[in-house]
Write an enzyme that holds these catalytic residues in place. Structure first.
Site, PDB file in Angstrom:
ATOM      1  N   LYS A  52     -72.034 -24.968   8.027  1.00 42.29           N
ATOM      2  CA  LYS A  52     -70.633 -24.538   8.127  1.00 42.29           C
ATOM      3  C   LYS A  52     -69.839 -25.019   6.920  1.00 42.29           C
ATOM      4  O   LYS A  52     -69.086 -24.255   6.315  1.00 42.29           O
ATOM      5  CB  LYS A  52     -70.007 -25.115   9.406  1.00 42.29           C
ATOM      6  CG  LYS A  52     -68.500 -25.020   9.443  1.00 42.29           C
ATOM      7  CD  LYS A  52     -67.915 -25.604  10.702  1.00 42.29           C
ATOM      8  CE  LYS A  52     -67.599 -27.065  10.656  1.00 42.29           C
ATOM      9  NZ  LYS A  52     -66.360 -27.445   9.960  1.00 42.29           N
ATOM     10  N   CYS A 148     -58.878 -30.542  12.688  1.00 42.98           N
ATOM     11  CA  CYS A 148     -59.196 -31.669  13.566  1.00 42.98           C
ATOM     12  C   CYS A 148     -58.119 -32.743  13.477  1.00 42.98           C
ATOM     13  O   CYS A 148     -57.538 -32.975  12.428  1.00 42.98           O
ATOM     14  CB  CYS A 148     -60.519 -32.304  13.143  1.00 42.98           C
ATOM     15  SG  CYS A 148     -61.968 -31.397  13.653  1.00 42.98           S
ATOM     16  N   ASP A 338     -69.511 -37.345  10.101  1.00 42.04           N
ATOM     17  CA  ASP A 338     -69.663 -36.247  11.051  1.00 42.04           C
ATOM     18  C   ASP A 338     -70.818 -36.464  12.038  1.00 42.04           C
ATOM     19  O   ASP A 338     -71.038 -35.627  12.920  1.00 42.04           O
ATOM     20  CB  ASP A 338     -69.877 -34.917  10.304  1.00 42.04           C
ATOM     21  CG  ASP A 338     -68.583 -34.393   9.693  1.00 42.04           C
ATOM     22  OD1 ASP A 338     -67.513 -34.939   9.997  1.00 42.04           O
ATOM     23  OD2 ASP A 338     -68.653 -33.422   8.908  1.00 42.04           O
TER      24      ASP A 338
END
Ligand code: UD1
Length: 451
Positions: A52, A148, A338
């Protein structure tokens, strides 16, 4: 909605295939939930999607040329990809997201230089259009991003870098308003901290600037290397990818190219943690170990076996208890922020304890209160969380407010006693292609419930 990577592979070879287009329109997943029942060991194959975080930047790079650019191995069904497609379409790009993972992008002309709040607020990565728009069009207005909720997440490094390249920039009415009427000029830019987005934004801007740009203390993430390699195919002159100093010689024009997107190392690492947590043996297809060295070293210490097998990666853990291991997030090649939430979830069931230190983002322990509700023993002090292993987690109703926190709660549900319901799964749809099919195919009991 979207084709799964699993289904991408399933078409019979002798049948003519119709390749569908995926709509960029995103229907709200509103109150959808994920129901997970814990207890299964995982066994089978999981296909890994294209990254992504590389795909989004590749799409923005297609603003830099009037020729068509084609990407394969694209995670086209992700909400983030489709949201960005809307932003880029608004700027004048035609975007075809195909169900077979091909994306064909063309920006014959830039028809608007404004990336509006309504679109940008859904995804922080939209700020990456700033560099390419300025470089090709000399003008850009981009709403300050949302995305986010990971603390402040400023974009000052993007702005300072573009100013150093000659752009005039104002912040006005929630927009970054930038102009470079005489074009951008190469500059030496020394980042005070390593930033993935700023490195990518400025690297793209520099491809069409006059003269040489040197990015010092540049970020080295594999997605940046992948982006640089695509830009080189488009005619850019870039040296030093993957090192802290990237040198870009500006050229007059870029051209079309075809590029295969690098595998998603965060998705790969997420499923590695899932196997660590649940036990079992899984083949992660079409991915690599070399870009996950920091994670793999910790997983091996904890008792998970991982090895490359041709184009796939095999992950295995037998029934023995996981050992407690400490991690600290750092820019690449360090432990990825992440994957912090997923690794922490794995530690909840370890023998002894493990310490998790988050150095990249403030406010990135939002999964902790939810894990505690499921029976985990975690104490947070500042940017450190001490995870003391417990014997079991218990299913509960939970909710997460960012992408990686959401997936960590799915992982917790996979080993918890009974049923876990993860609410507000919008974030999962942003970043994990076909998670229900991928986990279901290896034995997990997981289903999406319409809200
Ligand atoms: C990218 C990834 C994200 C990942 C992060 C770190 C995408 C779409 N997202 O985000 O998944 O978690 O890298 O690996 O690729 N900073 C500043 N000023 C700036 C820019 C950043 O102070 O102008 C700070 C941030 O607040 C943060 C640190 O630098 O503390 C790293 O952020 P950065 O690498 O820029 O993250 P993103 O590119 O936003």
């Amino acid at each position: 909605m979207s084709p799964s990577p699993a289904s991408k592979a399933k078409g019979k070879a002798d049948e003519p295939q119709t390749i569908e287009l995926i709509s960029a329109e995103v229907k709200s997943s509103g109150l959808d939930k994920m129901r997970v029942v814990g207890g299964a060991r995982l066994k089978g194959d999981i296909p890994i999607s294209g990254a992504k975080n590389a795909a989004l930047k590749h799409m923005c790079a297609a603003l830099l040329t009037d020729e068509p650019v084609q990407f394969t191995n694209m995670p086209n069904s992700l909400i983030d990809v489709r949201t960005l497609a809307q932003v880029l379409n608004h700027l004048g790009m035609t975007v075809a997201l195909r169900s077979d993972g091909v994306a064909i992008l063309r920006t014959k002309d830039i028809t608007s230089h404004i990336a509006p709040y309504d679109l940008v607020r859904k995804m922080r990565a939209s700020v990456i259009v700033l560099g390419p728009l300025l470089a090709r069009h000399g003008q850009a207005e981009v709403s300050l991003p949302g995305g986010c909720a990971l603390g402040g997440r400023p974009v000052d490094l993007h702005i300072q870098g573009l100013k150093a390249m000659g752009a005039e920039i104002d912040l006005d009415g929630g927009y970054i308003k930038a102009k470079a009427p005489k074009g951008l000029t190469g500059a030496v830019i020394n980042f005070p901290v390593s930033s993935v987005g700023a490195t990518e934004n400025l690297m793209m801007a520099a491809t069409l600037a006059k003269g040489e740009t040197i990015l010092k203390n540049a970020a080295r993430e594999p997605e940046i290397v992948d982006q640089g390699e695509a830009l080189i195919k488009m005619g850019a002159q870039i040296e030093g990818l993957g090192t802290p100093e990237i040198r870009i010689q500006g050229v007059d024009k870029l051209k079309g190219a075809v590029h295969d997107v690098v595998a998603d190392r965060i998705e790969t690492g997420t499923y590695m943690c899932a196997v660590g947590l649940c036990g079992g043996q899984v083949r992660l297809q079409n991915t690599r170990t070399d870009f996950l060295s920091a994670l793999i070293a910790r997983l091996e210490l904890a008792g998970v076996e991982i090895k490359q097998d041709g184009a796939d990666v095999l992950v295995h853990r037998n029934g023995s208890k996981l050992k407690g291991v400490d991690i600290m997030t750092e820019p690449y090649p360090g432990f990825p922020t992440d994957l912090q939430a997923q690794f922490m979830t794995m530690l909840t069931l370890c023998e002894g304890a493990g310490m998790v230190t988050e150095t990249i983002f403030e406010n990135r322990f939002m999964h902790v209160p939810e894990l505690i509700r499921m029976g985990a023993n975690i104490t947070v002090q500042g940017n450190t969380a001490l995870v003391r292993g417990v014997d079991k987690l218990k299913g509960a109703e939970v909710m997460a407010t960012d992408l990686r926190a959401s997936v960590s709660l799915i992982l917790a549900g996979l080993v918890a006693d009974g049923e876990t319901t993860v609410n507000r799964i919008y974030h999962l749809d942003r970043g994990y292609e076909d998670i229900v099919a991928k986990l279901g195919n290896v034995g997990a009991e997981i289903e999406r419930l319409k809200g």
